[in-house]
Each structure stands twice: as C-alpha cells, then as structure tokens.
Design a protein around this motif. Structure first.
Motif, PDB file in Angstrom:
ATOM      1  N   LYS A 131       0.664  -1.224  -0.004  1.00 55.66           N
ATOM      2  CA  LYS A 131       0.230  -0.174  -0.027  1.00 55.66           C
ATOM      3  C   LYS A 131       0.993   1.222   0.002  1.00 55.66           C
ATOM      4  O   LYS A 131       0.508   2.216  -0.763  1.00 55.66           O
ATOM      5  N   TRP A 135       0.774   4.052  -2.938  1.00 54.47           N
ATOM      6  CA  TRP A 135       0.366   5.443  -2.749  1.00 54.47           C
ATOM      7  C   TRP A 135       1.362   6.366  -3.153  1.00 54.47           C
ATOM      8  O   TRP A 135       1.168   7.436  -3.678  1.00 54.47           O
ATOM      9  N   ASN A 182      -4.629   3.174  -7.146  1.00 53.73           N
ATOM     10  CA  ASN A 182      -4.069   4.459  -6.532  1.00 53.73           C
ATOM     11  C   ASN A 182      -3.686   5.489  -7.464  1.00 53.73           C
ATOM     12  O   ASN A 182      -4.021   6.615  -7.295  1.00 53.73           O
TER      13      ASN A 182
END
Length: 327
Positions: A131, A135, A182
């Motif tokens: 993640k 991001w 993202n």
C-alpha cells in the motif's frame, strides 16, 4: 544514469576510482557524448547533480543530450528508508517539497521524472509495504504531471530470494493492481505516464532458471491482466540481470503483438561493459563509448524483436545481481 552519488561511487570503486565529482562528471560525460547514442536512446534519467552539471568540456549536459535528440529526465525520489511496522521492509521518501523541486527541474530542462520504490518477496511482502509503495508512486505521479513532467512509475519487485517464477507473478499481480488503483484514485492521466516495472523472473537464488520465452510469457500475461492499454509505454528495468539476459528477455517479449510500446530503461545493463572498458583512463574513452553503443543498439533491436544475440562478449553475459542491493 540516475545513480545517487553514493551508488555512482560503488560503480567507480569497481574500477578503482575515487568517488569525486570530477570522476562522476568524467563518466557521465563519456555516456552522454557517445557519438550517435540518440539513434538508440530516447531519454536519459539524470541525478540532480548531473542535471545541473556541465561536461568536462564545459557544455551543459542537458544541452549535449538535446543535441543528440535525447530527452533529459530527473530522478525525484529521495531513496529508500525503513518502513516502521513492517516486516523489515522499506518505503520511498521524497514527497515533501516535490512540487517546487519538480517545477525547478522543468526550468532546468527536465521533461520527465522517475520515482523508484521496491517490494521484497522474501520479506512478505506485507500489505502495508504494498500500500505504501503504491500510494507514494501515485502521489508522485500526480505531482509530476501537475508540474509538466511525465512520470515514470517504477514499482520494482526485487530479484532477491529463492522463490520460483510463479511466486513473482502472484506478487507482481498484487502490487500492480494496487499501483493502478491508486493512480486512478489520484486522477493521474494514464496516457501521460510510462511504467518501469521489473520483468517476471524467478528469484536470483532460485535453482530453476527461466528461459527468455518463459519470462516473456509470464511478463506479457501480467501486463495484459493489470495494465490499461491507455498507458503508452512499458520501459523495463534490468534489475541485476546480465546485459545479454536483459536484452534476450526484452527481445522475446517483442515477438508477439501487444497494445504497448515494450522497451527498456536500463542502467547497469547498458553501462557495465562500458564502465569496465573505460577503467577511468582517457585513452579508453572511445572503446568504452563503442561498448555503450553496442549495448544500446542491441536493445534497440530487441524492442523491435530483431535481436539475435550473435557476437556478444563474455563480460556482457555476466550476471550483476547484488543481494540486498540499494541505491
């Protein structure tokens, strides 16, 4: 050619040279001034020092590249640091101040940017690390586009480990899904990015090696499952493969039709023989440039699917994997 000064120092140390600005300047001058390099190379990713640097002859490096028809780019990430709360993994820093730095880089002549983050298979990878990587890449890409730079999005799956090619494929599916989700969340224009991924290969310490055809099959399958066709170019990193291995794998990928321009963005797999040939000696500059042009032309043929692999040196066949590599 965007190695940080510390990493460039490792390169120079391998040929017995001290890590000074003069030596870094001499090597990078050799690279950008190789006659006809622009026939095979369309862009050069620079480190900040090099973007503002002149050649040993006093010409601005960005001007020398422009004369070759090569677009200057800039590495904008600030490197990897430990990710708290993870399984001994890392995250990439550099978002603070990125907008103002990107604007300054554009003024200096840069027209694209690069941000490298990594995922380690032996360390998980944890959901947190995936993640964070996705991001960070997405925020960087949005900020870059906002400042006129084309972002190269580089989610590298490190070669470290004993895992097989199927494990790499599964991890890469997860990472790329998160990255493109993202990017969309951050309103990044897919037509205005380039993807710089690692190829799908077994871990460097896996006993079962993969043929170029296997690497191509797995990697193209991953591209088709995860990458929107709006993305214009896939510029593969070499990631410690030997010069010849990286070229053979790229060539195999261009044996079948696909919706992207599948090409290369190599550092070590273009520079290695060139660096060893130069050895820091002025009388070897032409021979070193010839070695660079040979690699560049080989990969230019490979992104057309026309590389044969004939006449390659033993040096070009040596692997360049470094366990726990950082730069």
């Amino acid at each position: 050619m965007d190695e940080s000064n510390a990493t460039c120092g490792k390169r120079l140390a391998s040929i017995g040279l001290e890590n000074t600005e003069a030596n870094r300047q001499a090597f990078r001058t050799l690279l950008v001034s190789a006659p006809g390099l622009g026939n095979y190379i369309s862009g050069a990713i620079l480190f900040e020092e090099t973007l503002y640097q002149s050649t040993v002859d006093g010409k601005k490096i960005v001007d020398v590249l422009a004369e070759q028809g090569i677009v200057p780019g800039i590495k904008t990430d600030k490197g990897l640091v430990p990710l708290a709360g993870s399984n001994d993994e890392s995250w990439c820093q550099g978002l603070d101040g990125l907008a103002s730095r990107s604007a300054a880089y554009y003024q200096q002549g840069a027209r694209f940017a690069k941000w490298r983050t990594v995922v380690s298979i032996p360390n998980g990878p944890s959901a947190l690390a995936v993640k964070e990587a996705a991001w960070g890449l997405a925020r960087y890409a949005a900020i870059s586009q906002d400042n006129g730079l084309v972002p190269i999005v580089e989610p590298e799956i490190l070669l470290d480990g004993e895992h097989g090619i199927d494990t790499t494929f599964e991890v890469a599916q997860r990472v790329w899904a998160e990255v493109f989700f993202n990017l969309a969340e951050n309103n990044v224009l897919f037509e205005g990015i380039l993807l710089k991924p690692s190829m799908v290969t077994p871990g460097a310490e896996c006993k079962e090696r993969a043929t170029p055809l296997q690497v191509a099959d797995y990697t193209l399958k991953l591209l088709k499952r995860r990458v929107p066709s709006a993305v214009p170019g896939i510029m593969f990193l070499s990631g410690g493969q030997s010069e010849v291995e990286a070229t053979l794998n790229l060539n195999a990928m261009n044996q079948s039709p696909n919706p992207w321009h599948v090409s290369f963005s190599y550092a070590r797999a273009l520079q290695n023989t060139c660096l060893k040939t130069w050895g820091g000696r002025p009388e070897n500059v032409k021979a070193a440039q010839d070695a660079l042009l040979l690699r560049a032309s080989a990969n230019s043929l490979a992104q057309l699917g026309k590389y044969t692999g004939e006449g390659e040196s033993e040096e070009a066949k040596k692997g360049m994997f470094v366990k726990g590599y950082s730069y």
